[in-house]
Design an enzyme around this catalytic site. Structure first.
Site, PDB file in Angstrom:
ATOM      1  N   ARG A  79       9.469  56.881   4.146  1.00 42.87           N
ATOM      2  CA  ARG A  79       9.416  57.170   5.579  1.00 42.87           C
ATOM      3  C   ARG A  79      10.824  57.314   6.165  1.00 42.87           C
ATOM      4  O   ARG A  79      11.043  58.055   7.098  1.00 42.87           O
ATOM      5  CB  ARG A  79       8.693  56.015   6.284  1.00 42.87           C
ATOM      6  CG  ARG A  79       8.077  56.359   7.609  1.00 42.87           C
ATOM      7  CD  ARG A  79       7.472  55.139   8.312  1.00 42.87           C
ATOM      8  NE  ARG A  79       6.870  54.168   7.468  1.00 42.87           N
ATOM      9  CZ  ARG A  79       5.558  54.064   7.207  1.00 42.87           C
ATOM     10  NH1 ARG A  79       4.721  54.913   7.749  1.00 42.87           N
ATOM     11  NH2 ARG A  79       5.090  53.108   6.418  1.00 42.87           N
ATOM     12  N   TYR A  80      11.774  56.549   5.630  1.00 44.43           N
ATOM     13  CA  TYR A  80      13.160  56.579   6.102  1.00 44.43           C
ATOM     14  C   TYR A  80      14.039  57.031   4.936  1.00 44.43           C
ATOM     15  O   TYR A  80      13.748  56.697   3.779  1.00 44.43           O
ATOM     16  CB  TYR A  80      13.611  55.183   6.545  1.00 44.43           C
ATOM     17  CG  TYR A  80      12.666  54.526   7.520  1.00 44.43           C
ATOM     18  CD1 TYR A  80      12.681  54.867   8.866  1.00 44.43           C
ATOM     19  CD2 TYR A  80      11.757  53.565   7.086  1.00 44.43           C
ATOM     20  CE1 TYR A  80      11.808  54.257   9.756  1.00 44.43           C
ATOM     21  CE2 TYR A  80      10.888  52.955   7.973  1.00 44.43           C
ATOM     22  CZ  TYR A  80      10.910  53.303   9.304  1.00 44.43           C
ATOM     23  OH  TYR A  80      10.051  52.710  10.183  1.00 44.43           O
ATOM     24  N   ARG A  96      15.346  54.251   2.196  1.00 45.58           N
ATOM     25  CA  ARG A  96      14.504  53.205   1.598  1.00 45.58           C
ATOM     26  C   ARG A  96      13.075  53.690   1.394  1.00 45.58           C
ATOM     27  O   ARG A  96      12.609  54.569   2.104  1.00 45.58           O
ATOM     28  CB  ARG A  96      14.512  51.931   2.450  1.00 45.58           C
ATOM     29  CG  ARG A  96      14.116  52.132   3.900  1.00 45.58           C
ATOM     30  CD  ARG A  96      14.681  50.989   4.742  1.00 45.58           C
ATOM     31  NE  ARG A  96      14.302  51.054   6.143  1.00 45.58           N
ATOM     32  CZ  ARG A  96      14.941  51.761   7.061  1.00 45.58           C
ATOM     33  NH1 ARG A  96      15.989  52.503   6.735  1.00 45.58           N
ATOM     34  NH2 ARG A  96      14.540  51.744   8.316  1.00 45.58           N
ATOM     35  N   CYS A 113      -4.319  40.239  -2.438  1.00 44.72           N
ATOM     36  CA  CYS A 113      -3.500  39.271  -1.699  1.00 44.72           C
ATOM     37  C   CYS A 113      -4.016  37.869  -1.988  1.00 44.72           C
ATOM     38  O   CYS A 113      -5.183  37.694  -2.361  1.00 44.72           O
ATOM     39  CB  CYS A 113      -3.597  39.521  -0.199  1.00 44.72           C
ATOM     40  SG  CYS A 113      -3.089  41.186   0.268  1.00 44.72           S
ATOM     41  N   CYS A 135      -5.755  38.503   5.671  1.00 46.69           N
ATOM     42  CA  CYS A 135      -5.516  38.238   7.089  1.00 46.69           C
ATOM     43  C   CYS A 135      -6.484  39.087   7.902  1.00 46.69           C
ATOM     44  O   CYS A 135      -6.674  40.269   7.600  1.00 46.69           O
ATOM     45  CB  CYS A 135      -4.088  38.613   7.431  1.00 46.69           C
ATOM     46  SG  CYS A 135      -2.904  37.987   6.213  1.00 46.69           S
ATOM     47  N   CYS A 148      -4.963  42.314   9.317  1.00 41.96           N
ATOM     48  CA  CYS A 148      -4.188  43.115   8.357  1.00 41.96           C
ATOM     49  C   CYS A 148      -4.164  44.603   8.719  1.00 41.96           C
ATOM     50  O   CYS A 148      -5.191  45.215   8.959  1.00 41.96           O
ATOM     51  CB  CYS A 148      -4.791  42.969   6.967  1.00 41.96           C
ATOM     52  SG  CYS A 148      -3.974  44.019   5.753  1.00 41.96           S
ATOM     53  N   ARG A 195      -3.350  46.881   6.666  1.00 44.56           N
ATOM     54  CA  ARG A 195      -3.804  47.668   5.510  1.00 44.56           C
ATOM     55  C   ARG A 195      -5.177  47.200   5.061  1.00 44.56           C
ATOM     56  O   ARG A 195      -5.527  47.292   3.886  1.00 44.56           O
ATOM     57  CB  ARG A 195      -2.798  47.564   4.353  1.00 44.56           C
ATOM     58  CG  ARG A 195      -1.444  48.148   4.690  1.00 44.56           C
ATOM     59  CD  ARG A 195      -0.632  48.511   3.452  1.00 44.56           C
ATOM     60  NE  ARG A 195       0.602  49.170   3.859  1.00 44.56           N
ATOM     61  CZ  ARG A 195       1.820  48.649   3.741  1.00 44.56           C
ATOM     62  NH1 ARG A 195       1.976  47.462   3.183  1.00 44.56           N
ATOM     63  NH2 ARG A 195       2.877  49.303   4.157  1.00 44.56           N
ATOM     64  N   ASP A 237      -0.653  46.149  14.883  1.00 46.00           N
ATOM     65  CA  ASP A 237      -1.023  47.548  14.639  1.00 46.00           C
ATOM     66  C   ASP A 237      -2.472  47.796  15.053  1.00 46.00           C
ATOM     67  O   ASP A 237      -3.260  46.860  15.197  1.00 46.00           O
ATOM     68  CB  ASP A 237      -0.848  47.874  13.155  1.00 46.00           C
ATOM     69  CG  ASP A 237       0.610  47.849  12.754  1.00 46.00           C
ATOM     70  OD1 ASP A 237       1.421  48.490  13.440  1.00 46.00           O
ATOM     71  OD2 ASP A 237       0.940  47.167  11.755  1.00 46.00           O
ATOM     72  N   ASP A 245       5.300  49.794  14.814  1.00 45.18           N
ATOM     73  CA  ASP A 245       5.211  50.899  13.871  1.00 45.18           C
ATOM     74  C   ASP A 245       4.436  51.994  14.584  1.00 45.18           C
ATOM     75  O   ASP A 245       3.246  51.825  14.877  1.00 45.18           O
ATOM     76  CB  ASP A 245       4.456  50.457  12.610  1.00 45.18           C
ATOM     77  CG  ASP A 245       5.396  50.276  11.449  1.00 45.18           C
ATOM     78  OD1 ASP A 245       6.047  51.274  11.079  1.00 45.18           O
ATOM     79  OD2 ASP A 245       5.481  49.141  10.941  1.00 45.18           O
ATOM     80  N   LYS A 278       9.342  52.764  12.625  1.00 43.53           N
ATOM     81  CA  LYS A 278       9.337  51.497  13.348  1.00 43.53           C
ATOM     82  C   LYS A 278      10.511  51.478  14.318  1.00 43.53           C
ATOM     83  O   LYS A 278      11.620  51.846  13.933  1.00 43.53           O
ATOM     84  CB  LYS A 278       9.510  50.390  12.303  1.00 43.53           C
ATOM     85  CG  LYS A 278       9.250  48.996  12.808  1.00 43.53           C
ATOM     86  CD  LYS A 278       9.578  47.968  11.746  1.00 43.53           C
ATOM     87  CE  LYS A 278       8.643  47.972  10.570  1.00 43.53           C
ATOM     88  NZ  LYS A 278       9.280  48.499   9.365  1.00 43.53           N
TER      89      LYS A 278
HETATM   90  S1  SF4 Z   1      -1.348  41.312   6.089  1.00 42.56           S
HETATM   91 FE1  SF4 Z   1      -2.737  42.432   4.723  1.00 42.56          FE
HETATM   92  S2  SF4 Z   1      -1.470  43.000   2.973  1.00 42.56           S
HETATM   93 FE2  SF4 Z   1      -0.383  41.353   4.054  1.00 42.56          FE
HETATM   94  S3  SF4 Z   1      -1.058  39.437   3.053  1.00 42.56           S
HETATM   95 FE3  SF4 Z   1      -2.405  39.784   4.821  1.00 42.56          FE
HETATM   96  S4  SF4 Z   1      -4.161  40.880   3.968  1.00 42.56           S
HETATM   97 FE4  SF4 Z   1      -2.515  41.063   2.466  1.00 42.56          FE
END
Ligand code: SF4
Length: 342
Positions: free
Chosen positions: A93-94, A97, A106, A110, A113, A115, A267, A304, A311
């Site tokens: 994206r940049y 990096r 994971c 979360c 999350c 993603r 997000d 983002d 970002k």
């Molecule tokens: S935010 Fe998403 S990718 Fe990051 S640890 Fe939590 S569940 Fe996994």
């Protein structure tokens, strides 16, 4: 292969048996668990007070029926990783990096999350051929100075796999910095073994671990291996959207020698409306934090931009042009007209 996570609670049945979810609530939460992965490792389960309906740890990691309430603005790929992915597992994206998504699992899932549509048990990570393709891409782009290794949670890999990835990346001469993003040191600190920490050491390359934490918690062994630590937190409604909690979190980071790095505006991930705050609220919190904390302890409040635009810091702004002068606000709110003499 990611190592198994013993005693991690991964089903509604397990959460109910552990007393973290009331049995009468479990049936209404089953569809949430079916839609989005659940994993609550022992270290986090032990911190949850089931009697507290506003428990900030529960709010981050236990399923909530509101996750199935998807709003039109919410996106499967909120920051547009897919739009900037030249080869599988890599986001460029940049200019200087890349993100390298090694795994899709994971230690903890979360509820906010960004993603969440792309991670979960059974979701394949990078196989050998895809990893080789990503390395070829990095080798062919000498402008890539830093590789940000993410996922999923890359530290969910075995020390052996991590050491192999480290060695392959460290062997690329123009890559000078490896940055691992992980929630493992907070979610499952017992898994950050000395062997895992050693697996991240990359010769003369600088190695950082960005520790994701949204609420004050303990940290570990990584520093002993010579790894630098920075923090990333997400601003979440009912978790840390008050200045006292954010202040305590940032102070805890600095005391643990973790440089506060980013405070992310949440997000537009599906089903996360109940966890989001307004940008104006985030800016007011940053203003209040600036009154309490030194620059060392201040994170940068960032968003983002959806659509892979990158970002950027989102304030608050302390300076406004006024003719040839600038009006500058002090931390306490007083304004001064500054003559920009050169
Ligand atoms: S935010 Fe998403 S990718 Fe990051 S640890 Fe939590 S569940 Fe996994």
């Amino acid at each position: 292969m990611a190592e198994p996570l013993p005693r991690t609670l991964t089903t509604m049945k397990a959460l109910t048996a552990a007393g973290l979810v009331a049995p009468e609530r479990a049936p209404s939460l089953e569809p949430v668990g079916a839609r989005y992965a659940i994993a609550v490792p022992p270290a986090l389960a032990a911190l949850i007070d089931p009697a507290d309906p506003a428990d900030p740890i529960a709010r981050q990691f236990l399923p909530d029926a509101r996750e199935l309430d998807r709003r039109p603005a919410e996106l499967d790929d909120p920051i547009g990783d897919g739009l900037k992915s030249p080869v599988r597992g890599l986001v460029h994206r940049y200019p200087d990096r890349v993100l390298l998504k090694l795994v899709s699992v994971c230690a903890v899932y979360c509820r906010f999350c960004f993603r969440r549509e792309m991670v979960g048990p059974g979701t394949p990570g990078l196989d050998e051929a895809a990893f080789a393709g990503a390395l070829d891409y990095i080798r062919a782009h000498p402008e890539i100075w830093e590789v940000v290794i993410t996922g999923g949670d890359p530290l969910a890999l075995s020390a052996r796999r991590l050491a192999a990835a480290t060695a392959a990346l460290a062997a690329i001469p123009h890559v000078k910095v490896l940055r691992w993003h992980s929630r493992l040191p907070v979610a499952a600190p017992e898994r950050v073994t000395a062997a895992l920490a050693r697996a991240l050491v990359a010769g003369d390359k600088a190695v950082y671990v960005a520790v994701h934490s949204n609420h004050p918690l303990a940290l570990t062994r990584l520093r002993a291996a010579g790894i630098e630590l920075v923090s990333q937190s997400v601003l979440l409604k009912g978790v840390n959207d008050d200045v006292a909690t954010l202040e305590a979190l940032m102070r805890a980071f600095v005391e643990a020698r973790v440089k506060p790095y980013y405070l992310h505006h949440p997000d537009l991930a599906p089903g996360t409306t109940h966890l989001r705050v307004k940008i104006s609220e985030g800016q007011a919190l940053m203003r209040a934090l600036r009154r309490r904390l030194s620059g060392l302890a201040m994170p940068t409040y960032v968003i983002d931009i959806p659509g892979a635009h990158g970002k950027v810091p989102i304030g608050p702004n302390y300076v406004e042009a006024e003719g040839d002068d600038y009006r500058i606000a002090a931390p306490g709110g007083d304004e001064t007209l500054y003559r920009d003499e050169v």
